[in-house]
Design a protein around this motif. Structure first.
Motif, short mmCIF file in Angstrom:
data_model
loop_
_atom_site.label_atom_id
_atom_site.label_comp_id
_atom_site.label_asym_id
_atom_site.label_seq_id
_atom_site.Cartn_x
_atom_site.Cartn_y
_atom_site.Cartn_z
N GLN A 1 0.81 -1.22 0.00
CA GLN A 1 0.00 0.00 0.00
C GLN A 1 0.84 1.27 0.00
OE1 GLN A 1 -2.18 -0.84 3.60
NE2 GLN A 1 -4.04 -1.26 2.45
N ARG A 2 2.12 1.17 0.29
CA ARG A 2 2.96 2.36 0.48
C ARG A 2 3.08 3.21 -0.78
NH1 ARG A 2 7.60 -0.57 4.16
NH2 ARG A 2 6.16 -1.10 5.85
N GLY A 3 3.27 2.59 -1.94
CA GLY A 3 3.41 3.36 -3.18
C GLY A 3 2.14 4.13 -3.51
N THR A 4 1.01 3.47 -3.36
CA THR A 4 -0.28 4.11 -3.63
C THR A 4 -0.53 5.23 -2.63
OG1 THR A 4 -1.14 2.06 -4.54
CG2 THR A 4 -2.75 3.70 -3.86
N ALA A 5 -0.24 4.98 -1.35
CA ALA A 5 -0.42 6.00 -0.32
C ALA A 5 0.46 7.21 -0.61
CB ALA A 5 -0.11 5.42 1.05
N GLN A 6 1.70 6.96 -1.01
CA GLN A 6 2.62 8.06 -1.31
C GLN A 6 2.12 8.88 -2.51
OE1 GLN A 6 6.72 6.88 -1.17
NE2 GLN A 6 7.43 8.75 -2.14
N ASP A 7 1.60 8.20 -3.53
CA ASP A 7 1.03 8.90 -4.69
C ASP A 7 -0.12 9.82 -4.27
OD1 ASP A 7 2.73 7.73 -6.52
OD2 ASP A 7 1.23 6.33 -7.33
N PHE A 8 -1.02 9.30 -3.44
CA PHE A 8 -2.17 10.09 -3.04
C PHE A 8 -1.81 11.22 -2.09
CE2 PHE A 8 -4.92 7.01 -5.01
CZ PHE A 8 -5.91 7.84 -5.51
N ILE A 9 -0.84 11.01 -1.22
CA ILE A 9 -0.40 12.09 -0.34
C ILE A 9 0.22 13.20 -1.18
CG2 ILE A 9 1.27 12.73 1.44
CD1 ILE A 9 0.72 9.95 2.72
N THR A 10 1.04 12.82 -2.15
CA THR A 10 1.66 13.81 -3.04
C THR A 10 0.60 14.58 -3.80
OG1 THR A 10 3.64 12.42 -3.27
CG2 THR A 10 3.26 14.09 -4.98
N PHE A 11 -0.35 13.88 -4.38
CA PHE A 11 -1.44 14.48 -5.16
C PHE A 11 -2.26 15.42 -4.28
CE2 PHE A 11 -5.90 14.04 -6.65
CZ PHE A 11 -5.77 14.67 -7.87
N THR A 12 -2.65 14.96 -3.09
CA THR A 12 -3.45 15.74 -2.18
C THR A 12 -2.69 16.98 -1.70
OG1 THR A 12 -4.61 13.75 -1.46
CG2 THR A 12 -4.76 15.67 -0.02
N SER A 13 -1.40 16.83 -1.43
CA SER A 13 -0.57 17.96 -0.99
C SER A 13 -0.59 19.08 -2.03
CB SER A 13 0.87 17.51 -0.73
OG SER A 13 0.92 16.58 0.32
N LYS A 14 -0.42 18.71 -3.29
CA LYS A 14 -0.43 19.72 -4.35
C LYS A 14 -1.79 20.42 -4.42
CE LYS A 14 3.04 17.58 -7.29
NZ LYS A 14 3.31 16.93 -8.59
N ILE A 15 -2.87 19.66 -4.39
CA ILE A 15 -4.22 20.24 -4.46
C ILE A 15 -4.45 21.22 -3.31
CG2 ILE A 15 -6.68 19.74 -4.17
CD1 ILE A 15 -6.22 17.17 -5.71
N LEU A 16 -4.09 20.81 -2.10
CA LEU A 16 -4.33 21.66 -0.93
C LEU A 16 -3.53 22.95 -0.99
CD1 LEU A 16 -4.52 18.97 1.89
CD2 LEU A 16 -6.40 20.32 0.94
N VAL A 17 -2.26 22.85 -1.40
CA VAL A 17 -1.44 24.06 -1.49
C VAL A 17 -1.99 25.00 -2.57
CG1 VAL A 17 0.85 24.91 -2.21
CG2 VAL A 17 0.66 23.07 -0.54
N GLU A 18 -2.39 24.45 -3.70
CA GLU A 18 -2.93 25.27 -4.77
C GLU A 18 -4.21 26.00 -4.35
OE1 GLU A 18 -3.31 22.42 -7.94
OE2 GLU A 18 -1.13 22.35 -8.26
N ARG A 19 -4.95 25.45 -3.42
CA ARG A 19 -6.23 26.03 -3.01
C ARG A 19 -6.19 26.71 -1.65
NH1 ARG A 19 -6.50 22.57 -6.69
NH2 ARG A 19 -8.22 22.34 -8.18
N THR A 20 -5.00 26.92 -1.12
CA THR A 20 -4.84 27.61 0.15
C THR A 20 -4.21 28.97 -0.13
OG1 THR A 20 -4.55 25.52 1.33
CG2 THR A 20 -3.79 27.50 2.45
N GLY A 21 -4.77 30.00 0.45
CA GLY A 21 -4.27 31.36 0.23
C GLY A 21 -2.91 31.59 0.87
N LEU A 22 -2.24 32.65 0.39
CA LEU A 22 -0.93 33.02 0.95
C LEU A 22 -1.09 33.42 2.41
CD1 LEU A 22 0.67 35.09 -1.94
CD2 LEU A 22 1.04 32.70 -1.36
N GLY A 23 -0.17 32.97 3.24
CA GLY A 23 -0.20 33.28 4.65
C GLY A 23 -1.25 32.51 5.44
N ALA A 24 -1.84 31.49 4.85
CA ALA A 24 -2.93 30.76 5.50
C ALA A 24 -2.48 29.40 6.01
CB ALA A 24 -4.10 30.59 4.53
N ARG A 25 -3.21 28.94 7.00
CA ARG A 25 -3.02 27.61 7.58
C ARG A 25 -4.37 26.94 7.63
NH1 ARG A 25 1.69 27.88 10.75
NH2 ARG A 25 2.36 30.01 11.08
#
Length: 201
Positions: A33-57
């Protein structure tokens, strides 16, 4: 038992986010499961950063995981994935420190290259180990009172972060970054666990 699974440092570009460095602790998942989990974490990380405003948490709940996101004013971003028991305040303190260390060691000109940086090797793994036990690191997190003043928005699902009209299923289908195996796994998991949301492991 609380668990940190990954730390990903990204640069939020004008059109997309790209990974600068990543660290993983997927030992609690089965080997297959590790490769698939790593793919989804990477994918999700990019999506979240792209949709989070500057200076936001923010901290976003996705199935049995929490995705903690911090985007600095200079577009340097850090995403940490943990289980639900991991305290968001500790995760955000850790991400603040990582961003400061990274910015101190890697010049901003390297952030925008679209490539992983050559420096900062092994340091995310050190943070994963150091912050794995939030009880020990919580005392350190109290020193950063500025984080207590920061509002951390908790979304009930990752779907809430996506832009209006976008569906996670559509983004997965469009993504070139996910392998066909990961896409098939996502679709099967989505059908199997339709009442419970997606699962990375």
């Amino acid at each position: 038992m609380t668990k940190l699974f990954s730390i990903v440092v990204l640069y939020k570009g004008e059109s997309a986010a790209h990974i600068l460095k990543s660290g993983w602790d997927l030992s609690s998942l089965s080997f297959f499961q590790r490769g698939t989990a790593q793919d989804f974490i990477t994918f999700t990380s990019k999506i979240l950063v792209e949709r989070t405003g500057l200076g936001a948490r923010q901290s976003v709940k996705e199935a049995e995981y929490m995705c903690h996101v911090f985007v600095r004013g200079d577009n340097l971003s850090v995403v940490c994935v943990s289980d639900h028991e991991y305290p968001p305040r500790v995760a955000h303190t850790m991400m603040q420190r990582i961003s400061e260390d990274f910015a101190g060691q890697i010049k901003p000109a390297e952030w925008t290259s679209g490539q992983e940086v050559t420096g900062f090797n092994g340091q995310l793994e050190v943070y994963l180990t150091k912050f794995q036990d939030p009880a020990q690191s919580d005392a350190m997190s109290r020193l950063q009172t500025d984080l207590d003043d920061t509002k951390i928005v908790l979304h009930s699902t990752i779907e809430a972060v996506l832009q209006r009209g976008e569906k996670l299923d559509d983004l997965v289908d469009k993504s070139e970054a996910l392998s066909m195996q990961s896409k098939a796994f996502y679709k099967t998991a989505r059908k199997t666990n339709s009442c419970c949301g997606t699962s990375w492991g």
